[in-house]
Design an enzyme around this catalytic site. Structure first.
Site, mmCIF file in Angstrom:
data_model
loop_
_atom_site.group_PDB
_atom_site.id
_atom_site.type_symbol
_atom_site.label_atom_id
_atom_site.label_comp_id
_atom_site.label_asym_id
_atom_site.label_seq_id
_atom_site.Cartn_x
_atom_site.Cartn_y
_atom_site.Cartn_z
ATOM 1 N N PRO A 267 0.807 -1.225 0.000
ATOM 2 C CA PRO A 267 0.000 0.000 0.000
ATOM 3 C C PRO A 267 0.838 1.273 0.000
ATOM 4 C CG PRO A 267 0.186 -0.857 2.224
ATOM 5 C CD PRO A 267 0.984 -1.791 1.344
ATOM 6 N N GLY A 268 0.285 2.301 -0.605
ATOM 7 C CA GLY A 268 0.847 3.640 -0.486
ATOM 8 C C GLY A 268 -0.157 4.479 0.282
ATOM 9 N N ARG A 269 -1.258 4.800 -0.410
ATOM 10 C CA ARG A 269 -2.288 5.672 0.151
ATOM 11 C C ARG A 269 -2.733 5.264 1.554
ATOM 12 N NH1 ARG A 269 -5.592 8.307 -3.235
ATOM 13 N NH2 ARG A 269 -5.084 6.754 -4.823
ATOM 14 N N CYS A 338 -1.398 31.336 -11.594
ATOM 15 C CA CYS A 338 -1.964 32.031 -12.755
ATOM 16 C C CYS A 338 -2.524 30.993 -13.708
ATOM 17 C CB CYS A 338 -0.895 32.851 -13.438
ATOM 18 S SG CYS A 338 -0.475 34.260 -12.454
ATOM 19 N N TYR A 374 0.200 11.211 -2.153
ATOM 20 C CA TYR A 374 0.201 11.882 -3.456
ATOM 21 C C TYR A 374 -0.066 13.382 -3.306
ATOM 22 C CZ TYR A 374 -0.176 6.955 -4.539
ATOM 23 O OH TYR A 374 0.043 5.594 -4.567
HETATM 24 N N1 LLP Z 1 1.926 -0.725 -6.200
HETATM 25 C C1 LLP Z 1 2.003 -0.329 -7.491
HETATM 26 C C2 LLP Z 1 2.657 -1.165 -8.465
HETATM 27 C C3 LLP Z 1 1.438 0.914 -7.872
HETATM 28 O O1 LLP Z 1 1.497 1.300 -9.145
HETATM 29 C C4 LLP Z 1 0.833 1.735 -6.892
HETATM 30 C C5 LLP Z 1 0.267 3.040 -7.240
HETATM 31 C C6 LLP Z 1 0.804 1.267 -5.558
HETATM 32 C C7 LLP Z 1 1.353 0.037 -5.258
HETATM 33 C C8 LLP Z 1 0.198 2.055 -4.457
HETATM 34 O O2 LLP Z 1 -1.155 2.273 -4.665
HETATM 35 P P1 LLP Z 1 -2.043 2.844 -3.450
HETATM 36 O O3 LLP Z 1 -1.991 1.829 -2.337
HETATM 37 O O4 LLP Z 1 -1.439 4.119 -3.045
HETATM 38 O O5 LLP Z 1 -3.392 2.994 -4.029
HETATM 39 N N2 LLP Z 1 -1.553 9.770 -7.893
HETATM 40 C C9 LLP Z 1 -2.762 8.969 -7.713
HETATM 41 C C10 LLP Z 1 -2.439 7.541 -7.354
HETATM 42 C C11 LLP Z 1 -1.523 6.861 -8.358
HETATM 43 C C12 LLP Z 1 -1.131 5.479 -7.903
HETATM 44 C C13 LLP Z 1 -0.091 4.883 -8.778
HETATM 45 N N3 LLP Z 1 0.334 3.570 -8.387
HETATM 46 C C14 LLP Z 1 -3.660 9.636 -6.673
HETATM 47 O O6 LLP Z 1 -3.305 10.711 -6.193
HETATM 48 O O7 LLP Z 1 -4.720 9.119 -6.360
#
Ligand code: LLP
Length: 418
Positions: A267-269, A338, A374
């Site tokens: 996870p990231g988010r 701007c 993000y």
């Molecule tokens: N693993 C892979 C291979 C990924 O491409 C991503 C996200 C993650 C994990 C993590 O995903 P998460 O758990 O954060 O959903 N900028 C966008 C999100 C782009 C995500 C790209 N890949 C936003 O602000 O919603």
């Protein structure tokens, strides 16, 4: 995992620290992260054998350091992210490089430090095999379907550039054989900010893909994608159910292969979104016809998600003056850039919307919430604005983990030829 999140449009503190004090000390706009929230989210996922943080969500090395200490491993998608992970104290063996291409810098680092590669395009197998034969690799598979909070964050299906198409696994195995590489892991990530129904469809596709590869597989990764609530009406994914589905998939593969299968989540988010707040100052309050605008010192250079995806962030106001009325108004929240799209209250497609917010005046503070993922990571210097500082609140103490940029930072790579 909390059960429900109620967002309020008024806020005076973050993790017990006064927002006015934070703004006075660090200035605005500033990103403020609450470490406790991050660590709580880590604990929600402890059932998985490995939690691997997708650092693209928020890659400050202090946050990587604290996650490392909490036992979380890390994913890197570029040479820069590999460098960050190493600087934050990760061992090369704790890093996985996941990408659809190798650029020269990334390939060099991967080879130099013997970093595991999660291959997202068939060519990468040949590229890696040529310079580092004999290694184990994992395959990132596009299962043929995907889903995300926006079409732009859907990473599966034929319109996605990500991963290896599920029908090309045989070709990849041949390439691996030719290069003396062994496929020991399988990975799928179908999109970001999706839901349990879509996330769980991956289990079946993963099982099929692993059976095609065979007994060399020892690790599976369910990718990232776990959503967090950005509105009071949204809920969390049932993590117990999610884990149970993956655990059952793992069990079936263990039965088929006769050996242990290691289960990762990436996870990231989920780990950082709710920890982060973008604290801005209201620099002007003005009306345009029927619209009331709160004009901030933060713009899409600081938080790009609304202009990119029409993403909704909870917004709260912190008044500087305690004698304020409880009147609410319908306001449009805009930044200083701007560019007319520099609006935080917009829908996908750029349609400006209004938000019911407490009445505020110049000098009051406005907080864009759930901004840890993000947020800073996608910030820019557009309009030559200095990127905001990042502050981590740890045990009630705010600590600066990135200074506000200066003109010297902005110009440090530029020169005027004679
Ligand atoms: N693993 C892979 C291979 C990924 O491409 C991503 C996200 C993650 C994990 C993590 O995903 P998460 O758990 O954060 O959903 N900028 C966008 C999100 C782009 C995500 C790209 N890949 C936003 O602000 O919603």
């Amino acid at each position: 995992m909390p059960t429900i999140t109620q967002f309020s449009t008024r806020r005076s503190e973050i993790a017990g620290v006064s927002i006015v004090e934070l703004a006075d000390k660090f200035g605005t706009p500033s990103y403020v992260y609450d470490l406790n929230t991050i660590l709580e989210r880590v604990n929600d996922l402890r059932a998985f054998d490995t939690i691997r943080y997708a650092q693209k969500a928020c890659s400050n090395i202090a946050i990587l350091d604290r996650l490392r200490r909490a036992g979380v491993l890390v994913d890197a998608v570029s040479a820069g992210e590999i460098g960050r992970a190493l600087r934050a104290g990760y061992q090369p063996s704790q890093i996985v490089y996941t990408a659809d291409v190798f650029d020269r810098d990334a390939l060099d680092l991967v080879v130099k430090h013997d970093i595991s590669v999660n291959v997202g395009s068939p060519e990468m197998i040949d590229q890696l095999g040529r310079v580092a034969p004999g290694r184990n690799i994992t395959l990132r598979i596009n299962p043929g379907f995907g889903h995300g909070h926006s079409q732009k964050t859907n990473t599966g299906g034929p319109q996605s550039k990500h991963g290896i198409w599920h029908e090309q696994i045989d070709d990849c195995l041949l390439r691996a054989d030719r290069n003396s590489l062994v496929v020991t892991g399988m990975h799928m990530h179908i999109g970001s900010g999706t839901d349990l129904e879509h996330l769980s469809q991956v289990c079946g596709a993963m099982e099929q893909a692993c059976l095609k590869v065979g007994r060399t597989v020892t690790t599976i990764s369910s990718g990232g994608g776990l959503p967090v609530p950005y509105r009071s009406t949204q809920t969390y994914v049932d993590l117990e159910q999610y884990y149970a589905l993956w655990d059952a998939t793992r069990q079936r593969l263990q039965d088929a292969f006769g050996h242990d299968i290691h289960l990762e989540i990436e996870p990231g988010r989920y780990l950082v979104a709710e920890s982060g707040f973008l604290v801005a100052e209201i620099c002007a309050v003005k009306t345009m016809g029927e619209n009331l605008f709160y004009m901030l010192d933060a713009g899409f250079c600081d938080l790009a998600r609304p202009i990119l995806y029409g993403a909704y962030h909870p917004i709260s106001i912190c008044h500087r003056d305690n004698n304020v009325s409880d009147r609410e108004v319908e306001a449009v929240v805009a930044g200083p850039l701007c560019e007319s799209g520099d609006i935080f209250t917009q829908e996908e497609g750029g349609f400006v919307s209004r938000r019911s917010l407490p009445m505020a005046q110049r000098g009051d503070l406005l907080i864009l919430e759930v901004a840890g993922a993000y947020g800073f990571a996608m910030s820019s210097n557009y309009n030559s604005r200095f990127r905001a500082p990042e502050i981590l609140i740890e045990n009630g103490t705010p600590k600066i983990i990135r200074e506000r940029e200066t003109l010297d930072d902005l110009l440090s790579r530029e020169s005027i030829p004679q």
